[in-house]
Scaffold this motif. Structure first.
Motif, PDB file in Angstrom:
ATOM      1  N   ASN A 154       2.034   2.347  -3.405  1.00 25.28           N
ATOM      2  CA  ASN A 154       0.955   3.088  -3.938  1.00 25.28           C
ATOM      3  C   ASN A 154       0.872   4.391  -3.705  1.00 25.28           C
ATOM      4  O   ASN A 154       0.817   5.502  -4.406  1.00 25.28           O
ATOM      5  N   TRP A 155       0.899   4.535  -2.267  1.00 32.18           N
ATOM      6  CA  TRP A 155       1.105   6.064  -1.881  1.00 32.18           C
ATOM      7  C   TRP A 155       2.049   6.929  -2.321  1.00 32.18           C
ATOM      8  O   TRP A 155       2.111   7.916  -2.701  1.00 32.18           O
ATOM      9  N   ASP A 205       0.758  13.163  -8.129  1.00 36.04           N
ATOM     10  CA  ASP A 205      -0.322  14.397  -7.899  1.00 36.04           C
ATOM     11  C   ASP A 205      -0.624  14.627  -6.407  1.00 36.04           C
ATOM     12  O   ASP A 205      -1.560  13.647  -6.092  1.00 36.04           O
ATOM     13  N   SER A 209       1.603   7.869  -5.756  1.00 32.71           N
ATOM     14  CA  SER A 209       0.508   9.035  -5.592  1.00 32.71           C
ATOM     15  C   SER A 209       1.038  10.319  -5.491  1.00 32.71           C
ATOM     16  O   SER A 209       0.759  11.450  -5.806  1.00 32.71           O
ATOM     17  N   ARG A 250      -4.470   1.007  -9.832  1.00 32.48           N
ATOM     18  CA  ARG A 250      -3.690   1.572  -8.665  1.00 32.48           C
ATOM     19  C   ARG A 250      -4.621   2.746  -8.485  1.00 32.48           C
ATOM     20  O   ARG A 250      -4.945   3.031  -7.135  1.00 32.48           O
ATOM     21  N   ALA A 291      -9.307  13.838  -8.613  1.00 30.26           N
ATOM     22  CA  ALA A 291      -8.448  13.267  -7.917  1.00 30.26           C
ATOM     23  C   ALA A 291      -7.934  11.871  -8.298  1.00 30.26           C
ATOM     24  O   ALA A 291      -7.903  10.886  -7.708  1.00 30.26           O
ATOM     25  N   MET A 313      -6.673  14.298  -1.271  1.00 29.91           N
ATOM     26  CA  MET A 313      -8.134  13.815  -1.484  1.00 29.91           C
ATOM     27  C   MET A 313      -8.516  12.436  -1.176  1.00 29.91           C
ATOM     28  O   MET A 313      -9.764  12.168  -0.667  1.00 29.91           O
ATOM     29  N   MET A 314      -7.578  11.638  -1.601  1.00 33.58           N
ATOM     30  CA  MET A 314      -8.002  10.002  -1.414  1.00 33.58           C
ATOM     31  C   MET A 314      -7.829   9.360  -0.050  1.00 33.58           C
ATOM     32  O   MET A 314      -7.668   8.396   0.059  1.00 33.58           O
ATOM     33  N   GLY A 315      -7.390  10.475   0.985  1.00 40.77           N
ATOM     34  CA  GLY A 315      -7.161  10.109   2.126  1.00 40.77           C
ATOM     35  C   GLY A 315      -5.685   9.352   2.285  1.00 40.77           C
ATOM     36  O   GLY A 315      -5.306   8.685   3.408  1.00 40.77           O
ATOM     37  N   VAL A 316      -4.624   9.499   1.371  1.00 41.13           N
ATOM     38  CA  VAL A 316      -3.425   9.172   1.670  1.00 41.13           C
ATOM     39  C   VAL A 316      -2.568  10.140   2.496  1.00 41.13           C
ATOM     40  O   VAL A 316      -2.902  11.223   2.714  1.00 41.13           O
ATOM     41  N   ARG A 354       0.908  -1.020   0.106  1.00 40.42           N
ATOM     42  CA  ARG A 354      -0.200  -0.036  -0.056  1.00 40.42           C
ATOM     43  C   ARG A 354       0.843   1.394   0.085  1.00 40.42           C
ATOM     44  O   ARG A 354       0.558   2.356  -0.776  1.00 40.42           O
ATOM     45  N   MET A 369      -0.509   7.017 -12.863  1.00 37.89           N
ATOM     46  CA  MET A 369      -0.575   5.754 -12.368  1.00 37.89           C
ATOM     47  C   MET A 369      -1.746   4.826 -13.164  1.00 37.89           C
ATOM     48  O   MET A 369      -2.432   5.426 -13.816  1.00 37.89           O
ATOM     49  N   VAL A 391      -4.479  10.413 -10.463  1.00 37.49           N
ATOM     50  CA  VAL A 391      -3.025  10.606 -10.770  1.00 37.49           C
ATOM     51  C   VAL A 391      -2.586  10.107 -12.027  1.00 37.49           C
ATOM     52  O   VAL A 391      -2.655   8.913 -12.144  1.00 37.49           O
ATOM     53  N   SER A 423      -4.309  14.790  -5.481  1.00 39.03           N
ATOM     54  CA  SER A 423      -5.330  13.803  -5.388  1.00 39.03           C
ATOM     55  C   SER A 423      -4.961  12.849  -4.358  1.00 39.03           C
ATOM     56  O   SER A 423      -5.783  12.305  -3.950  1.00 39.03           O
ATOM     57  N   ALA A 424      -3.794  12.470  -4.214  1.00 42.03           N
ATOM     58  CA  ALA A 424      -3.376  11.679  -3.073  1.00 42.03           C
ATOM     59  C   ALA A 424      -3.874  12.238  -1.733  1.00 42.03           C
ATOM     60  O   ALA A 424      -4.583  11.431  -0.990  1.00 42.03           O
TER      61      ALA A 424
END
Ligand SMILES: Nc1ncnc2c1ncn2[C@@H]1O[C@H](COP(=O)(O)OP(=O)(O)OP(=O)(O)O)[C@@H](O)[C@H]1O
Ligand SMILES: [Mg+2]
Lengths: 348, 269
Positions: free
Chosen positions: A216-217, A224, A220, B101, B92, A230-233, A213, B97, B94, A227-228
């Motif tokens: 992936n973070w 961007d 991201s 993903r 949101a 906003m998706m809770g990363v 995981r 990616m 990327v 975006s990361a």
């Protein structure tokens, strides 16, 4: 998986090409490594470049840089730089030596303490970057000088010198030397154990980047960051952890060097920050983040090692190494920027 | 139509930014299996309204009810926990990616345990492909970077992701405004699919044609106030356009254009 009802062959082909390039950021470095090996094999084979002994020589250089390059590539894929790792090598090597030689701690304890120092400083680098929002290039350029200056100043204050030896007399040297600085003999040629560290770290790092995981973070955040977020990363935590990772890699290299040289020098590690970035970039990692490969970074370090030692084998003055290095960097960046343009290219 | 379950309800909600009245006494409902179109000119307050729905802003007056219960969300996370998901214009995603993903970014499925716990990429690829296929989009390969997809396809990935992660109200801020005719069609077909799965959709647009094609009800905002909510049988496309532009102005413009055209025609002949 291609559905053939789309009668648009041209479009499919371009996407296919872009995608196959994109999914293999290490491809260029692999090709480069083969080409460079072949060149030196032809030019310097009679001087021993292709022999086991010659191989061991460049693998040792590649291994020490490779350990750094893996951590640096992870950080760069996450969109940041760390220019302080060279100074971190000097600092942690010296800290460990002072703790054991001058203060009488056993080497394993001195190593753990110096690792704690490295992680603390790495945390500070990361914390400064995420709190201030300043470019990490600037923040860690500051650290580069601060850490080097601190190392020289403190060492002079405490010992009156800039080089320290005598680690082999400290307790625990035998075991630590087996772990960090021993050689493995293959048909009479000694291969340093740092090569195993390099391979293991490349494998572990690749697992983290591609199969976890956190990997992936990292992609991201570098690709961007909004975006990361906003998706809770957990952007800040990941960035700080990456700076702690580069610091830890610098520590490992410092330990390998200090133990094999049985001492430390305040100037050790100079320019390693740039070499590591160069290895990562030659390996296909983008300077702008979000894209790259650790196998590529390892290959970049291998190329670095082959060129540096190959020039010596070929009987060319080592001064020319820097010319070769700089040229390879610029070439790699050119190739990468073409790839990046393809990757960022969005269709309507 | 009015028998459908009410998912969200605003009752005389107002919102102020300092001395600006961004919204005044807005009342509207979002029902399951319906597309509620929110229409209005620039600065009418559409974005402000959906930010209240999605927990980005809090309302200053009136009541916001979710399934009959008064709420006040502190963050988008709170709204998401109640199944209210917003897809904003930047999506949101990327670009570099892969689709798979991106689909699971921040909520990656894992396999294994402890240090061997790993991102289940096979599941991610399968689910992403299935979820997009359910909406009629055939992705050739989910390892393809999102940046190589078209604008409409990207929009669909963002929507599919929100739906998969349990949204029962989907809020879309101008999903078609940056798209060409064909791509807008792809997205609207997708919205229709979402509706038929029983979700409530709030669809914001500038474009009355897009709205009229897909909408079941229309709420028209003008300068922070609502002209009310109309069913599809209660309003014509022309009325809608007139109300959006604040009425009279548009008539005047129409007249002017007609004059310009007749002059041009006269000159051409
Ligand atoms: N954070 C804010 N602070 C102050 N004023 C704001 C803020 N957000 C919006 N406004 C004001 O509220 C009004 C409504 O804005 P809003 O963005 O909701 O309009 P909109 O209908 O979404 O317009 P558009 O079609 O241009 O997106 C505008 O006058 C805007 O200037
Ligand atoms: Mg808006």
């Amino acid at each position: 998986m291609v559905s053939n009802q789309h009668g648009e062959d041209e479009r499919l082909r371009t996407i296919g090409l872009v995608r196959s390039l994109l999914s293999r950021p290490a491809l260029g470095a692999a090709g480069g490594a083969i080409v460079i090996w072949t060149i030196f094999a032809i030019v310097a084979s009679d001087r021993g470049f292709v022999s086991l002994q010659g191989t061991a020589t460049y693998l040792e250089v590649a291994a020490e840089l490779g350990i750094l390059a893996i951590a640096v590539a992870l950080l760069m894929i996450g969109g940041e730089f760390d220019l302080s790792i060279g100074s971190m090598i000097g600092l942690t090597g010296m800290a460990m030596t002072i703790l054991s030689v001058n203060l009488g701690l056993s080497i394993p304890i001195a190593m753990v303490l110096s690792l704690a120092i490295a992680l603390g400083l790495g945390f500070l680098n990361g914390y400064m970057v995420v709190r201030t929002g300043l470019p990490s290039f600037i923040v860690t350029l500051g650290s580069l000088f601060i850490l080097r200056g601190l190392t020289i100043g403190t060492t002079r204050l405490l010992t009156g010198r800039t080089q320290l030896g005598g680690l082999d007399e400290a307790s625990g040297y035998g075991v630590m030397s087996a772990i960090f600085a021993s050689d493995i003999s293959i048909s009479g040629v000694e291969f340093p154990i740092s090569i195993l560290w390099w391979v293991a770290i490349t494998a572990f790092g690749t697992f983290v980047l591609l199969k976890s995981r956190v990997g992936n973070w990292i992609f991201s955040i570098g690709g961007d960051v909004n975006s990361a977020r906003m998706m809770g990363v957990p952007v800040r935590r990941v960035k700080i952890a990456l700076f702690m990772t580069t610091a830890a890699a610098a520590w490992l290299v410092a330990m390998i060097q200090a133990i094999s040289f049985t001492g430390a020098d305040v100037l050790r590690g100079e320019q390693r920050e740039f070499y590591a970035i160069i290895a990562a970039v030659i390996g296909g990692t983008l300077l702008t983040g979000g894209y790259g490969s650790l196998i590529g970074a390892a290959l970049g370090a291998l190329i670095f090692g082959m060129v540096r030692q190959g020039i010596v084998f070929a009987g060319v003055d080592a001064d020319w190494f820097q010319v070769a290095l700089g040229s390879m960097l610029v070439m790699a960046v050119l190739v990468n920027s073409v790839i990046r343009r393809k990757a960022a290219e969005t269709k309507r | 139509m009015s028998e459908k379950k009410i998912l969200l309800e605003l009752d005389s909600v107002s919102k102020f930014f300092g001395n600006i009245i961004a919204l005044r006494d807005i009342s509207m409902q979002v029902r399951a299996g319906e597309v509620m179109c929110l229409l209005g000119d620039n600065g009418a307050g559409k974005s402000t309204l959906i930010k209240i729905l999605a927990g980005v802003h809090q309302h200053d007056r009136g009541e916001y009810r979710v399934e009959g219960q008064g709420v006040r969300f502190d963050s988008p996370r709170d709204a998401l926990d109640r199944g209210i998901a917003a897809v904003y214009q930047d999506l949101a995603l990327v670009p570099m990616m892969s689709i798979a993903r991106n689909f699971f970014l921040g909520s990656e499925p894992t396999l294994g345990w402890g240090p061997l716990r790993r991102f289940d990429l096979i599941k991610a690829a399968r689910v992403a492909k299935e979820e997009l296929a359910k909406m009629g989009i055939d992705v050739r390969d989910t390892s393809q970077p999102v940046g190589t997809m078209s604008g409409g396809e990207r929009q669909c990935v963002a929507i599919a992701r929100a739906v998969y992660f349990g949204a029962n109200v989907l809020i879309l801020d101008e999903p078609t405004s940056a798209l060409g005719v064909k791509e807008a069609g792809v997205v609207m077909r997708y919205i229709a699919q979402t509706r038929s799965r029983g979700l409530g959709v709030v669809f914001i647009t500038h474009n009355p044609h897009h709205a009229y094609t897909i909408g079941d009800r229309f709420t028209i905002l003008n300068r922070g106030q609502s002209y009310g909510t109309f069913g599809k049988d209660e309003i014509t496309r022309e009325d809608m356009v007139t109300m959006m532009a604040g009425g009279e102005e548009l008539k005047a413009i129409e007249q002017e254009i007609a004059e310009i055209e007749s002059e041009a025609n006269a000159a051409g002949e």
